[in-house]
Write a protein that holds these residues in place. Structure first.
Motif, short mmCIF file in Angstrom:
data_model
loop_
_atom_site.label_atom_id
_atom_site.label_comp_id
_atom_site.label_asym_id
_atom_site.label_seq_id
_atom_site.Cartn_x
_atom_site.Cartn_y
_atom_site.Cartn_z
N LEU A 373 0.54 -4.90 -18.49
CA LEU A 373 0.16 -3.58 -18.01
C LEU A 373 -0.81 -3.64 -16.83
CD1 LEU A 373 -0.46 -1.79 -21.45
CD2 LEU A 373 1.67 -2.00 -20.17
N VAL A 374 -1.37 -4.82 -16.58
CA VAL A 374 -2.34 -5.01 -15.50
C VAL A 374 -1.82 -6.12 -14.59
CG1 VAL A 374 -4.71 -5.62 -14.92
CG2 VAL A 374 -4.24 -4.33 -17.00
N LYS A 375 -1.93 -5.91 -13.29
CA LYS A 375 -1.44 -6.92 -12.35
C LYS A 375 -2.36 -7.02 -11.14
CE LYS A 375 1.57 -3.61 -9.94
NZ LYS A 375 2.94 -3.31 -9.49
N PHE A 376 -2.21 -8.10 -10.39
CA PHE A 376 -2.91 -8.28 -9.12
C PHE A 376 -1.96 -7.87 -8.00
CE2 PHE A 376 -3.40 -11.36 -5.50
CZ PHE A 376 -4.51 -10.74 -4.93
N ASP A 377 -2.39 -6.91 -7.20
CA ASP A 377 -1.58 -6.43 -6.08
C ASP A 377 -2.55 -6.01 -4.98
OD1 ASP A 377 -0.01 -4.97 -4.25
OD2 ASP A 377 1.40 -4.39 -5.82
N ALA A 378 -2.77 -6.91 -4.01
CA ALA A 378 -3.76 -6.66 -2.98
C ALA A 378 -3.44 -5.43 -2.14
CB ALA A 378 -3.88 -7.90 -2.08
N ALA A 379 -2.17 -5.29 -1.74
CA ALA A 379 -1.79 -4.16 -0.89
C ALA A 379 -1.98 -2.83 -1.62
CB ALA A 379 -0.34 -4.33 -0.44
N GLU A 380 -1.55 -2.78 -2.88
CA GLU A 380 -1.70 -1.55 -3.65
C GLU A 380 -3.16 -1.25 -3.94
OE1 GLU A 380 -0.51 1.93 -5.59
OE2 GLU A 380 0.57 0.57 -4.23
N ALA A 381 -3.96 -2.30 -4.16
CA ALA A 381 -5.39 -2.10 -4.41
C ALA A 381 -6.06 -1.44 -3.21
CB ALA A 381 -6.05 -3.43 -4.73
N LYS A 382 -5.70 -1.87 -2.00
CA LYS A 382 -6.26 -1.28 -0.79
C LYS A 382 -5.89 0.19 -0.68
CE LYS A 382 -6.20 -5.61 1.85
NZ LYS A 382 -5.55 -6.33 2.98
N LYS A 383 -4.63 0.53 -0.97
CA LYS A 383 -4.17 1.91 -0.91
C LYS A 383 -4.92 2.78 -1.91
CE LYS A 383 0.55 0.86 0.61
NZ LYS A 383 2.00 0.94 0.25
N LEU A 384 -5.10 2.26 -3.11
CA LEU A 384 -5.81 3.02 -4.14
C LEU A 384 -7.26 3.26 -3.75
CD1 LEU A 384 -4.35 1.33 -7.34
CD2 LEU A 384 -4.06 3.73 -6.68
N LEU A 385 -7.90 2.25 -3.15
CA LEU A 385 -9.29 2.42 -2.72
C LEU A 385 -9.38 3.50 -1.63
CD1 LEU A 385 -12.23 1.55 -2.88
CD2 LEU A 385 -11.73 -0.18 -1.14
N GLU A 386 -8.46 3.44 -0.68
CA GLU A 386 -8.45 4.44 0.40
C GLU A 386 -8.24 5.84 -0.18
OE1 GLU A 386 -5.42 3.18 3.06
OE2 GLU A 386 -6.53 1.42 3.78
N GLN A 387 -7.32 5.95 -1.14
CA GLN A 387 -7.04 7.24 -1.75
C GLN A 387 -8.25 7.74 -2.52
OE1 GLN A 387 -3.44 7.29 -4.10
NE2 GLN A 387 -3.94 9.26 -5.07
N GLY A 388 -8.90 6.85 -3.28
CA GLY A 388 -10.07 7.24 -4.04
C GLY A 388 -11.23 7.66 -3.15
N MET A 389 -11.44 6.94 -2.06
CA MET A 389 -12.52 7.28 -1.13
C MET A 389 -12.26 8.64 -0.47
SD MET A 389 -13.41 3.58 0.58
CE MET A 389 -14.73 4.27 1.62
#
Length: 553
Positions: A373-389
């Protein structure tokens, strides 16, 4: 991740750590057969000498207490599991076996358990009776005792009310019908009841002894047990000795003469004692020897139940935003963490509930059924951070601090996560190292942003992992509340159909991971060295060390 790889490869190896969850302490040592140890010298003890038959182990530290409902941790329970015995025991395959109870019956509605006790005696010669169990279980719930394990008994009708000061002891539905029959009535069906009965918190206490001397468990001279071994010597903070109990009901099948438990809290000292045959096994693999010993195949490794994870404080910025939390979790490369930092062959934490727990009706493994249920995904992590900010209106992320418990492994893990967040998210995270008690207090008071945590189950059911994140749970310590999650956990506690109950738990875990008040890191295992002179030490990933069948050559 070139920079990170350089950092990790140059880092010293992390030691196996003491984990602090509900049952704080070190993950349990597991079932042999382990490979032979390195550099063992011939045993110089005469073959007929009784000392040659004693098993030499390390408990790391002094038991918190040998009073079953008080010493709610592994250093206490590893000892207690051999000095005392509950109604049931777990075998090496985590299956329930009869112990002090020879049999039991369950009512059609799944709420009433009737246990029949076998003929057995306490170490002082008194008969073990159902009255001892009734006394012990109600004593555990006594608010005046303040047992940290009392919540485990809340499945019993009247237990929570009595423990919280809102009910009477007479209303707790645990009753000795006669000397050999114990009746337990549950508030609702709970398929894990027999697992709970094997937990040391539910061990009996000799009623006459307990009523006469409240400090009966503090010294070898006054300790009374019903297990396969009896406590004969106890030099506090140094060592503890137990010998075979001739009054144990199955004494004829106990192969071990006795054991000495040292209390050595230094891995280099422990390893030196092991090589000198002053210990038959280690609790850790020394950091400066780990690479060599693993390569030589001399380290015994087995999966254990338990999870290392980070908590997010959802009441503090910036982690009051789910997408920012998910970004931080997704930016952690867990495979790199276990391969290059910990180097103990742990499994990456792909969810919260670890391996080693049964799925519906005991078939399959909960983690395998639930999947990753948990994975490492650098590209998606960046998108999520941008969206959250964007959702928070940030042009720059507020300062972030990761607080962790002192200890080499914890520090290396924190440094690795710090570097991963820097490389993937471009976020500079500060590190704060504190002592374990300080960290626990900070979590309880929600005075942190990200904090190192761990969880070890008290019994072998996934509900014991997931119920801690209910809104009302004192073990939540994230500030996170989710009505859907609460409803699923409450429903799982009441659902008599095990397949439906497990589906509720799988659904709850998905809610937990999706909302991300936590970031799982890795699942626990055991890595140790064991002498080739020893065999038969048994412990599953969920049970505590069982020495009944141990043999010392």
């Amino acid at each position: 991740m070139k920079k990170l790889s350089t950092v990790l490869l140059s880092a010293s190896l992390a030691v196996s750590m003491l984990v602090a969850g509900c049952s704080s302490g070190q993950p349990a040592a597991n079932n042999e057969s382990a490979p032979p140890a390195a550099n063992n010298q011939p045993n110089t003890t005469a073959p007929g000498d009784q000392a040659a038959k004693l098993l030499l182990l390390n408990n790391i530290k002094e038991p918190t207490s040998l009073d079953p409902p008080i010493g709610f941790d592994e250093p206490s329970y590893n000892i207690l599991n051999n000095l005392m015995e509950g109604l049931t025991r777990l075998d090496e395959n985590q299956k329930i076996q009869p112990a002090a109870a020879s049999e039991w019956k369950v009512s059609e509605d799944g709420k009433t358990y009737t246990f029949t006790l076998r003929d057995s005696k306490w170490s002082n010669g008194d008969p073990v009776t159902a009255h001892d169990f009734e006394y012990a279980w109600k004593r555990m719930l006594d608010p005046a005792l303040a047992s940290p394990a009392s919540f485990l008994a809340y499945i019993i009708e009247g237990a929570e009310a009595y423990n919280s000061g809102k009910g009477k002891v007479e209303d707790v539905k645990v009753k000795a019908l006669d000397d050999k029959t114990l009746e337990v009535v549950l508030a609702q069906p709970a398929s894990w009841t027999l697992l709970l009965a094997s937990n040391p918190a539910f061990f009996p206490v000799n009623k006459a002894t307990g009523e006469k001397d409240p400090k009966w468990a503090a010294e070898a001279a006054t300790f009374v047990g019903n297990g396969p071994f009896k406590l004969t010597e106890w030099t506090h903070d140094s060592e503890l000795k137990m010998m075979k109990n001739e009054n144990y009901w199955d004494a004829a099948n106990v192969t071990l003469a006795g054991a000495v438990w040292k209390m050595i809290d230094d891995e280099n000292t422990e390893y030196q004692m092991f090589t000198n045959e002053e210990l038959h096994r280690t609790t850790t693999v020394p950091a400066d020897m780990a690479d060599q010993l693993f390569k030589e195949g001399k380290v015994y490794v087995k999966d254990g139940a338990g999870t290392e994870f980070y908590r997010f404080n959802v009441t503090k910025e910036p982690f009051d935003n789910a997408n920012i939390r998910k970004a931080f979790s997704m930016a952690i490369d867990r495979q790199t963490l276990v391969d290059l930092v910990l180097m103990r062959q742990q499994k990456p934490g792909t969810a919260f509930v670890s391996f080693g727990l049964p799925d519906a009706n005991g078939s399959g493994d909960f983690r395998q059924v639930g999947g990753e249920l948990v994975k490492f995904d650098a590209a998606e992590a960046k998108k999520l951070l941008e969206q959250g900010m964007k959702e928070k209106g940030y042009t720059q992320l507020p300062e972030v601090t990761l607080t962790y418990r002192s200890g080499t492994a914890n520090e290396k893990t924190a440094q690795a996560a710090q570097e991963m967040w820097k490389q993937t998210l471009g976020v500079d995270v500060k590190l704060q190292k504190v002592e374990g008690k300080v960290l626990t207090d900070m979590q309880k008071q929600l005075q942190y942003q990200i904090a190192r945590s761990s969880w070890l189950p008290d019994f072998g059911d996934a509900i014991n992992f997931l119920d801690i994140f209910q809104s009302k749970s004192g073990s939540n310590r994230t500030g996170w509340k989710n009505a859907e999650y609460d409803k699923l956990i409450e429903g799982a506690y009441k659902e008599p159909d095990d397949a439906k109950r497990m589906q509720m738990l799988h659904d709850a875990e998905k809610v937990l991971v999706n909302d991300a008040p936590i970031a799982p890191l890795y699942f626990y295992n055991t890595s140790l060295l064991s002498s080739d002179k020893v065999s038969g030490i048994v412990s599953s990933s969920l049970s505590y060390t069982d020495l009944r069948k141990a043999v010392v050559k």
